[in-house]
Design an enzyme around this catalytic site. Sequence first.
Site, PDB file in Angstrom:
ATOM      1  N   SER A   1       0.839  -1.109   0.083  1.00 42.50           N
ATOM      2  CA  SER A   1       0.044  -0.039   0.025  1.00 42.50           C
ATOM      3  C   SER A   1       0.911   1.133  -0.132  1.00 42.50           C
ATOM      4  O   SER A   1       1.610   1.567   0.734  1.00 42.50           O
ATOM      5  CB  SER A   1      -0.941   0.007   1.515  1.00 42.50           C
TER       6      SER A   1
ATOM      7  N   HIS B   1      -1.044  -1.429  -4.294  1.00 42.06           N
ATOM      8  CA  HIS B   1      -2.461  -0.940  -3.899  1.00 42.06           C
ATOM      9  C   HIS B   1      -2.496   0.441  -3.234  1.00 42.06           C
ATOM     10  O   HIS B   1      -1.492   1.021  -2.705  1.00 42.06           O
ATOM     11  CB  HIS B   1      -2.579  -1.821  -2.369  1.00 42.06           C
TER      12      HIS B   1
ATOM     13  N   ASP C   1      -4.620   3.464  -1.861  1.00 40.44           N
ATOM     14  CA  ASP C   1      -5.900   3.526  -0.684  1.00 40.44           C
ATOM     15  C   ASP C   1      -6.439   5.004  -0.951  1.00 40.44           C
ATOM     16  O   ASP C   1      -5.703   6.200  -0.684  1.00 40.44           O
ATOM     17  CB  ASP C   1      -5.354   3.700   0.528  1.00 40.44           C
TER      18      ASP C   1
ATOM     19  N   MET D   1      -8.963   8.002   0.153  1.00 46.70           N
ATOM     20  CA  MET D   1      -9.900   7.995   1.261  1.00 46.70           C
ATOM     21  C   MET D   1     -10.666   9.425   0.968  1.00 46.70           C
ATOM     22  O   MET D   1      -9.910  10.338   0.500  1.00 46.70           O
ATOM     23  CB  MET D   1      -8.975   8.115   2.483  1.00 46.70           C
TER      24      MET D   1
ATOM     25  N   HIS E   1      -8.499   0.901  -3.974  1.00 49.40           N
ATOM     26  CA  HIS E   1      -9.031   0.598  -2.755  1.00 49.40           C
ATOM     27  C   HIS E   1     -10.090   1.908  -2.568  1.00 49.40           C
ATOM     28  O   HIS E   1      -9.529   2.759  -1.981  1.00 49.40           O
ATOM     29  CB  HIS E   1      -8.488  -0.089  -1.647  1.00 49.40           C
TER      30      HIS E   1
ATOM     31  N   MET F   1     -12.583   3.996  -0.336  1.00 53.52           N
ATOM     32  CA  MET F   1     -12.983   4.331   0.936  1.00 53.52           C
ATOM     33  C   MET F   1     -13.787   5.425   0.894  1.00 53.52           C
ATOM     34  O   MET F   1     -13.393   6.617   1.570  1.00 53.52           O
ATOM     35  CB  MET F   1     -11.956   4.220   2.008  1.00 53.52           C
TER      36      MET F   1
ATOM     37  N   MET G   1     -11.279  -6.548   5.577  1.00 54.64           N
ATOM     38  CA  MET G   1     -10.713  -5.479   6.427  1.00 54.64           C
ATOM     39  C   MET G   1     -10.183  -6.246   7.693  1.00 54.64           C
ATOM     40  O   MET G   1     -10.964  -6.618   8.281  1.00 54.64           O
ATOM     41  CB  MET G   1     -11.526  -4.394   6.694  1.00 54.64           C
TER      42      MET G   1
ATOM     43  N   ASP H   1      -6.250  -6.822   4.207  1.00 54.55           N
ATOM     44  CA  ASP H   1      -5.788  -5.268   4.402  1.00 54.55           C
ATOM     45  C   ASP H   1      -5.779  -4.822   5.918  1.00 54.55           C
ATOM     46  O   ASP H   1      -6.820  -4.687   6.378  1.00 54.55           O
ATOM     47  CB  ASP H   1      -6.612  -4.279   3.475  1.00 54.55           C
TER      48      ASP H   1
HETATM   49  C1  DX5 Z   1      -6.071   1.022   5.808  1.00 53.99           C
HETATM   50  C2  DX5 Z   1      -5.872   0.753   4.169  1.00 53.99           C
HETATM   51  C3  DX5 Z   1      -4.728  -0.128   4.257  1.00 53.99           C
HETATM   52  C4  DX5 Z   1      -3.325   0.443   4.946  1.00 53.99           C
HETATM   53  C5  DX5 Z   1      -2.704  -0.806   5.652  1.00 53.99           C
HETATM   54  O1  DX5 Z   1      -7.338   1.962   5.712  1.00 53.99           O
HETATM   55  O2  DX5 Z   1      -6.860   0.165   3.314  1.00 53.99           O
HETATM   56  O3  DX5 Z   1      -4.302  -0.398   3.024  1.00 53.99           O
HETATM   57  O4  DX5 Z   1      -2.511   1.044   4.129  1.00 53.99           O
HETATM   58  O5  DX5 Z   1      -1.401  -0.360   6.299  1.00 53.99           O
HETATM   59  P1  DX5 Z   1      -0.866  -1.421   7.233  1.00 53.99           P
HETATM   60  O6  DX5 Z   1      -0.124  -2.449   6.308  1.00 53.99           O
HETATM   61  O7  DX5 Z   1       0.339  -0.370   7.936  1.00 53.99           O
HETATM   62  O8  DX5 Z   1      -1.735  -1.574   8.220  1.00 53.99           O
HETATM   63 ZN    ZN Z   2      -6.396  -0.450   1.532  1.00 55.06          ZN
END
Ligand code: DX5
Ligand code: ZN
Length: 230
Positions: free
Chosen positions: A12, A37, A39, A41, A70, A72, A141, A177
């Site tokens: 990620s 990956h 993320d 948000m 991904h 969110m 998750m 994840d």
């Molecule tokens: C959390 C994200 C993850 C995050 C994981 O909301 O979806 O992809 O980056 O980070 P680690 O591996 O540090 O838990």
């Molecule tokens: Zn993620």
Amino acid sequence: MSFERNIKIAPSILSADFADFGREIRAVEAQGADWVHVDVMDGHFVPNLTFGPPAVKAFRPHVSGFMDVHLMIAPVDPYIEAYAEAGADLITAHVESGPHPHRTLQAIRATGKKAGLALNPGTPLEAVEYVLDLCDLVLVMTVNPGFGGQKFIHSQLDKAARLRGMIGDRPIHIQVDGGIDPNTAPLVAKAGADVLVAGSAVFRGGTVETAEVYGENIRAIRDAAVAAAG
Ligand code: DX5
Ligand code: ZN
């Protein structure tokens, strides 16, 4: 791309240097990442803000392999086309982001991209049961979404294992994840996950200048998972 259930590591880039994404992406791919990956948000569905479609579009030329986006965000449907056009190979939406996950999955597939559906830790597995055939991937998750570096939630192992049974022979990936590292990787692999997202456990201790550390981190996660997956 043909379907394979072998272990895949998806770093990620939330844990990468935000001033240097191009080099960070190229570095983790050179060091053995299977997928990248991303993320996304929105500061609303989750309490954090990251990448709009123009940022994802700027990452694309640096990703030589598979870019896993991904989302969110809520609402999610109005933004699917923009992230598809930005170059995602797979778009994952959260089942909690709206009342019509079936429609959301159809909208993702209509763009020609692969479709994923994510479940928050508090969401029961049954939420995916009747839309499974529209999914190329289900994301379990293993932390509450929003931030990297959180602690792995062990109760999600049972969810992943039950999902593995529900999927049977269908070509659907199980992704996990949050909190994935060499200690938790064997647990999720044994439960049936094949795509392991890891942020802090990949980028920790290294920089683009010392990218071999990323390689060691990726190998440690992969080796631990592969040994447990059998
Ligand atoms: C959390 C994200 C993850 C995050 C994981 O909301 O979806 O992809 O980056 O980070 P680690 O591996 O540090 O838990
Ligand atoms: Zn993620």
